[in-house]
Design an enzyme around this catalytic site. Structure first.
Site: not given
Length: 671
Positions: A541, A478, A408, A438, A385, A555, A561, A387, A536
């Site tokens: 995933k 997402f 967050r 987001e 996806e 994480r 990412k 970002k 970015e």
DNA sequence: GATGACTGCCC
DNA sequence: ATTCTGC
DNA sequence: GCAGAATGGGCAGTCATC
């Protein structure tokens, strides 16, 4: 030099604490072995009060005491420290029950011990003994104690802010102790921690009357009072509250009052450690109760600890899960204190539910598409996806149609985005939900055009009215963690994604651009496309398998990412020359950092940015030596064009050229 | 009312 | 946000 | 690898002060 982060000039009016105190730290301590200020023989608890009437102490002697892990220490001293720790922990269990409540000094001494402990297991044990002692005699004081140890005043979404920083604390210390600003400066320079400074200043304080001892409850309530203080003259009222705590403090309370106020408790125990400690304390409490034993020493506790290892592990697992789904100490502790025999229902009581945010899952940094595919494995399809360059947002749709938004770090930001709230009003077939999203700024006239975070951040943050929105946004959803009363976090991402598409493909919300592929070439092309659209990078995933469940707060391996600035050769570059520098703080104390970089144009050096990352420690060292040897200038040369507000510590000869890569989103304006 | 210092919270 | 460190 | 603590830029909101 491969990569440098770029930044604008600092505004100049804003000062850090270090700047406020004009500190150029050289020998700042960052190790955990900062001194106690209490000597072993000063913990002779009296019959009537926990708090010993300590005489004046000097930090030199306590310095010696705590240097057990440094190299030039005698074994005698190490033993002395151990004896002290043992005595203290025993003493905690021998406290005489008093109406005032659990003494804050016992908490503070325990934190001092914790700070000197590097082993995580020992930390858990020490903290756990403290919690157990509180539970045995002052169960109502456990919540305040936990809040104090975790450096919080309330749950993150509760909008309770202290509004206290280094500047106010420094003023409070100066006024209470009559220490001059110069002395404070030099002490801060020496110790690098305002709490240590406060401890030194307050321990020299002479008082005519010894005030009543501070309780954990009282200190916590004072913090809440400070947080509630606002409006005209609120700053001096906050200062008064801080001062009355400092005046009443006994060693080493001042250190922790100040550290808690400045939100740097620095004892190596925050969240996970506290959970593990609490779990152990509750299990042992249960065992003690069923045995009917009187606890007067640490050794007794130790015995139970070994016996109940398995149960402890189980409860800690439950608590970790409860905390990641519902980061609310009050709810968890209330349950455990009141319901000590039905712990298996903890996860029923503290479970995922709309209205309470869960800790969002995070992505693991990956340096290349190859590495990403290797990490996620080939057993599962990979969803790649875009970002987006915006702000993380957890959307909660609550049964009665109310929508709440969380950041967050679980702050409530519902009133910042009324437009996003209305996007989720009345979605057919959805009665309740929790989504991961987001929020991205868009160009008002071309809503397909995404704008950088820099622009989003100029939006007003409180009580935004729908008709006064200046920064237009779009919300990109997402993930879906909860839908119509059902928790989805243990389902595969493929299933969650299907439900997301089925229910949230509506006009007002957007799903991220997604490519499902494990082909390096395809994904690399997709990454470039994401970047050229102002994103970015990619968030990749696993769609199926154990890695595809939603891991709150982790994480995890499941999300990977890739950002353009992680990847070699994607960024744009500039040739820049160091022309000045500041002295570094903390780890970088004694080195030059940051450097001020300039570009050369038409005979002049125009400053462009500061640079503070990208060097290894070795490079800092050699750069510092290189410039200090013979490449410094006494004053700013006239051909250096630098903003007035920038006051570098040292001017440097322009003699080296660096190639810097930078991020377009910073919208650099180059003269 | 304008400005600047200070703080908290985004990344 | 990133980066470093001790376990 | 985890947990914790260190570091950064840059913005809005709040309050003190002039």
């Amino acid at each position: 030099m491969r990569r440098k982060n770029m930044c604008h000039h600092q505004q100049g009016t804003q000062l850090t604490l270090q700047q406020w105190l004009f500190v150029t730290t050289k020998d700042r301590r960052t190790d955990k072995q900062t001194p106690f200020s209490l000597q072993p023989n000063q913990t002779n608890f009296t019959e009537t009060s926990y708090v010993s009437e300590t005489t004046e102490q000097t930090l030199t002697t306590s310095d010696e005491l705590l240097s057990q892990s440094s190299t030039n220490v005698t074994e005698q001293q190490a033993t002395k420290t151990q004896v002290f720790v043992g005595n203290h922990m025993d003493n905690i269990f021998q406290l005489q029950l008093q109406s005032q409540g659990f003494p804050f000094q016992a908490v503070a001494i325990t934190l001092d011990i914790l700070q000197a402990t590097s082993s995580r297991l020992s930390s858990i044990e020490i903290l756990s003994d403290l919690f157990l002692a509180i539970l045995l005699k002052y169960p109502q004081d456990l919540l305040p104690a936990v809040y104090l140890c975790t450096n919080r005043v309330a749950a993150p979404w509760e909008a309770v802010e202290l509004g206290v920083g280094g500047s106010l604390i420094s003023k409070a210390i100066m006024e209470v102790t009559s220490v001059s600003k110069e002395t404070l400066r030099s002490l801060y320079k020496q110790y690098g921690d305002l709490g240590d400074v406060a401890q030194i200043c307050c321990s020299r304080l002479q008082r005519l009357f010894k005030p009543n001892y501070l309780t954990a409850q009282h200190v916590y309530q004072s913090l809440r009072k400070i947080a509630q203080t606002n409006g005209v003259k609120s700053v001096s009222r906050k200062k008064n509250l801080i001062q009355s705590l400092l005046v009443a403090s006994r060693s080493p309370e001042a250190r922790y009052i100040v550290r808690i106020l400045s939100q740097h408790i620095r004892v190596g125990a925050v969240e996970k450690t506290v959970i593990a400690a609490l779990g152990r304390a509750f299990i042992i409490l249960d065992a003690i109760r069923s045995n009917g034993e009187e606890i007067t020493s640490r050794a007794q506790v130790q015995k139970y600890s070994i016996e109940r290892k398995t149960e402890t592990k189980l409860l800690v697992e439950r608590m970790n899960r409860a905390f990641s789904e519902c980061s609310d100490w009050e709810r968890i502790i209330t349950f455990l204190v009141n319901d000590t025999h039905s712990w298996n229902q903890l996860n029923e009581f503290c479970k995922l539910q709309p209205g309470t945010p869960l800790k969002p899952q995070l992505g693991k940094i990956t340096k290349s598409v190859d590495e990403m595919i290797k990490d996620l494995g080939t057993d599962s399809d990979i969803s790649c996806e875009w970002k987006y360059d915006g702000q993380r947002c957890q959307v909660h749709i609550i049964e009665n149609g109310v929508v709440q938004l969380f950041s967050r770090h679980l702050e409530d930001m519902t009133s910042k985005y009324p437009d996003v709230v209305s996007s989720f009003a009345d979605i057919s077939g959805v009665t309740s939900a929790i989504l991961d999203a987001e929020i991205v700024a868009v160009n008002p006239s071309h809503s397909q055009m995404y704008l950088p975070f820099q622009y989003l951040s100029t939006r007003a943050r409180k009580d935004v009215q729908l008709n006064q929105i200046t920064v237009q946004v779009r919300v990109i959803v997402f993930d879906l963690m909860f839908l119509n009363g059902v928790c989805l976090i243990e389902q595969s991402f493929r299933q969650r994604r299907q439900l997301l598409e089925r229910h949230f493909r509506v006009r007002s919300v957007t799903l991220p651009e997604t490519l499902i592929s494990s082909q390096v070439n395809e994904v690399e092309a997709w990454l470039n496309r994401a970047i050229s659209n102002g994103c970015e990078g990619l968030m990749c995933k696993a769609l199926d398998g154990p890695n595809s469940v939603y891991y709150p707060s982790k994480r995890s391996e499941g999300w990977s990412k890739i950002k353009k600035d992680y990847v070699e050769g994607i960024s744009d570059t500039m040739d820049l020359v160091p022309i000045a520098a500041w002295w570094g703080n903390g780890r970088k104390a004694g080195w030059l950092s940051p450097f001020l970089l300039a570009c050369y144009y038409d005979g002049e050096f125009q400053s462009v940015c500061k640079v503070m990352s990208g060097f290894s420690d070795e490079e800092y060292k050699s750069l510092t030596e290189f410039y200090l040897r013979d490449k410094t200038l006494p004053i700013k040369p006239p051909y250096y064009q630098v903003d007035e507000s920038l006051r570098p510590a040292i001017w440097l000869q322009a003699c080296q050229v660096y190639v810097l890569s930078y991020e377009k989103k910073l919208n650099l304006t180059i003269p």
